[in-house]
Design an enzyme around this catalytic site. Structure first.
Site, PDB file in Angstrom:
ATOM      1  N   GLY A   1       0.874  -1.171   0.000  1.00 12.24           N
ATOM      2  CA  GLY A   1       0.000   0.000   0.000  1.00 12.24           C
ATOM      3  C   GLY A   1       0.910   1.219   0.000  1.00 12.24           C
ATOM      4  N   ALA A   2       0.621   2.173  -0.902  1.00  9.28           N
ATOM      5  CA  ALA A   2       1.569   3.264  -1.134  1.00  9.28           C
ATOM      6  C   ALA A   2       2.010   3.996   0.150  1.00  9.28           C
ATOM      7  CB  ALA A   2       0.976   4.228  -2.156  1.00  9.28           C
TER       8      ALA A   2
ATOM      9  N   GLN B   1      -5.576  -8.856  -2.449  1.00  7.85           N
ATOM     10  CA  GLN B   1      -5.581  -7.851  -1.376  1.00  7.85           C
ATOM     11  C   GLN B   1      -7.003  -7.527  -0.923  1.00  7.85           C
ATOM     12  OE1 GLN B   1      -3.758  -7.663  -4.160  1.00  7.85           O
ATOM     13  NE2 GLN B   1      -1.819  -6.622  -3.839  1.00  7.85           N
TER      14      GLN B   1
ATOM     15  N   ASP C   1      -1.619   4.592  -6.317  1.00  5.09           N
ATOM     16  CA  ASP C   1      -0.174   4.494  -6.093  1.00  5.09           C
ATOM     17  C   ASP C   1       0.572   5.687  -6.660  1.00  5.09           C
ATOM     18  OD1 ASP C   1      -1.275   1.613  -5.999  1.00  5.09           O
ATOM     19  OD2 ASP C   1       0.663   1.590  -4.974  1.00  5.09           O
TER      20      ASP C   1
ATOM     21  N   ASN D   1      -3.504   2.659  -9.960  1.00  2.69           N
ATOM     22  CA  ASN D   1      -3.816   1.869  -8.766  1.00  2.69           C
ATOM     23  C   ASN D   1      -3.735   0.395  -9.152  1.00  2.69           C
ATOM     24  OD1 ASN D   1      -4.701   1.673  -5.987  1.00  2.69           O
ATOM     25  ND2 ASN D   1      -6.701   1.037  -6.763  1.00  2.69           N
TER      26      ASN D   1
HETATM   27  O1  MRU Z   1       0.580  -4.010  -4.729  1.00  2.00           O
HETATM   28  P1  MRU Z   1      -0.020  -3.289  -3.552  1.00  2.00           P
HETATM   29  O2  MRU Z   1      -0.839  -4.185  -2.686  1.00  2.00           O
HETATM   30  O3  MRU Z   1       0.999  -2.489  -2.786  1.00  2.00           O
HETATM   31  O4  MRU Z   1      -1.016  -2.254  -4.223  1.00  2.00           O
HETATM   32  C1  MRU Z   1      -1.692  -1.370  -3.383  1.00  2.00           C
HETATM   33  C2  MRU Z   1      -2.731  -0.561  -4.053  1.00  2.00           C
HETATM   34  O5  MRU Z   1      -2.921  -0.623  -5.238  1.00  2.00           O
HETATM   35  C3  MRU Z   1      -3.449   0.411  -3.174  1.00  2.00           C
HETATM   36  O6  MRU Z   1      -4.747   0.613  -3.639  1.00  2.00           O
HETATM   37  C4  MRU Z   1      -2.695   1.741  -3.164  1.00  2.00           C
HETATM   38  O7  MRU Z   1      -1.357   1.561  -2.824  1.00  2.00           O
HETATM   39  C5  MRU Z   1      -3.313   2.713  -2.239  1.00  2.00           C
HETATM   40  S1  MRU Z   1      -3.062   2.315  -0.540  1.00  2.00           S
HETATM   41  C6  MRU Z   1      -3.771   3.546   0.382  1.00  2.00           C
END
Ligand code: MRU
Length: 356
Positions: free
Chosen positions: A54-55, A203, A244, A254
């Site tokens: 998550g970013a 996720q 992201d 995203n």
């Molecule tokens: O590959 P990930 O699980 O890190 O991807 C995360 C996402 O796409 C989330 O929607 C994004 O990072 C926003 S988190 C507030």
């Protein structure tokens, strides 16, 4: 210990052990495991393997990680300290390419070093410690503000669809896309949330469903290919997703599948909201096509969650981790400074003007 995930820290610094402490997201929902990481290679792996993901959470983890690297550098000479700090920063920056929060947080940490060259190294280390903590605490305030703004856009009883996990597990607290739901729930709103399972890494099924369900929120998991049916049934009044990296024109990158959800939302006339801390908006990138998209290994699609392989040995696999929703599909972008509406080239600039 309670099972409500809202009572856990997603990402934290253990000063006494000089460790980054994370909730191991690859073990959820079956096991709540905290990992205490002291080695840079383990911190790099934790980001790459999505043990922390998550970013915003990646940004906080990287800030704490590079602080720990700096703490271990044993030299009184600034040039040597900076060379080794920079190597540690570049190493962590190579863990994942898409979420801009990783680079944003590491750049903030580097600025602390460069702006305080004349100070003793011990003092620079202490400032780095404080900056890592600031980045985490800021994230909590930012997510809370996004949640309050997002709540303005929905009402009690609404059905909400989300993709991936942009909740507490993806941030220091509350989440971005799930913040309106969590905060609304605490205020007595009763939402019905649909979480796309989010192939291939699940996720939505493993994390969002676990997080929402553990917080007592009405949650239904759907396979990604069921989103259209759920929208057609009239069960969804709003869609909230995280991001992201958002380009200056509002194209919002995203988790893979977000673009499809945005297209469906347009077709069914459902508002599609992107929740974006300004730390995830990259004004140096003009449009979505310019955002680097991570491609991940084939086994995540063919084997990772199955007892046996689910695709023939040797078959080609395309596994992009992200896509972007075109700005014209996005009803609004919700930031900690307010709600941006189209045209985003102007409204995002106005949001950034409020930051100063
Ligand atoms: O590959 P990930 O699980 O890190 O991807 C995360 C996402 O796409 C989330 O929607 C994004 O990072 C926003 S988190 C507030």
């Amino acid at each position: 210990m309670s099972d409500n995930i809202m009572n856990y820290e997603t990402v934290d610094l253990d000063d006494a052990k000089s460790a980054l402490v994370i909730l191991n997201q690859t073990k959820l929902p079956n096991e709540i495991e905290a990992l205490s990481l002291t080695e840079q290679k383990d911190i790099w792996n934790a980001i790459y393997l999505l043990q922390v993901r998550g970013a915003p959470a990646i940004g906080v983890a990287a800030a704490i990680g590079v602080y720990l690297a700096a703490k271990a550098i044993d030299t009184p000479v600034f040039d040597e300290f900076y060379t080794r700090f920079k190597a540690a920063k570049d190493y962590l920056a190579s863990s994942r390419p898409t979420a801009v929060n990783l680079f944003w947080a590491l750049d903030r940490m580097e600025k602390v070093v460069l702006n305080n060259k004349s100070l003793p190294i011990a003092r620079i280390k202490s400032l780095l410690h404080d900056e890592a903590i600031n980045i985490k605490e800021e994230d909590i305030r930012v997510c809370r503000a996004i949640g309050e703004y997002g709540l303005i856009l929905i009402k009690d009883g609404d059905g909400i669809l989300t993709h991936c996990n942009a909740g507490q597990l993806a941030t220091a607290k509350y989440g971005t896309a799930l913040a309106p739901v969590h905060i609304g729930h605490e205020k007595g709103y009763r939402f019905k949330v649909f979480t796309d399972e989010t192939r291939p890494l699940l996720q939505g099924a493993r994390l969002s469903a676990f997080e929402l369900h553990s917080h007592g929120i009405d949650t239904t998991v759907i396979c990604d290919n069921m989103a259209s049916q759920v929208m057609k049934n009239g069960w969804v009044q709003a869609i909230f997703v995280g991001c992201d990296r958002v380009a200056a024109n509002g194209d919002a990158c995203n988790k893979i599948g977000t673009s499809g959800v945005a297209i469906l939302a347009k077709y069914y006339g459902i508002p599609f909201y992107v929740c974006a801390p300004t730390s995830t908006i990259d004004m140096s990138i003009e449009k979505g096509e310019d955002i680097p998209i991570e491609e991940r290994p084939a086994h995540e699609v063919t084997e990772m969650w199955y007892k046996k392989r689910m695709a023939p040995e040797g078959v080609k696999v395309y596994n992009p981790a992200f896509d972007f929703a075109d700005n014209e599909l996005i009803t609004a972008i919700i930031t900690e400074y307010g709600i941006a509406r189209p045209p985003y080239t102007e409204s995002l600039r106005e949001i950034f003007a409020k930051k100063i």
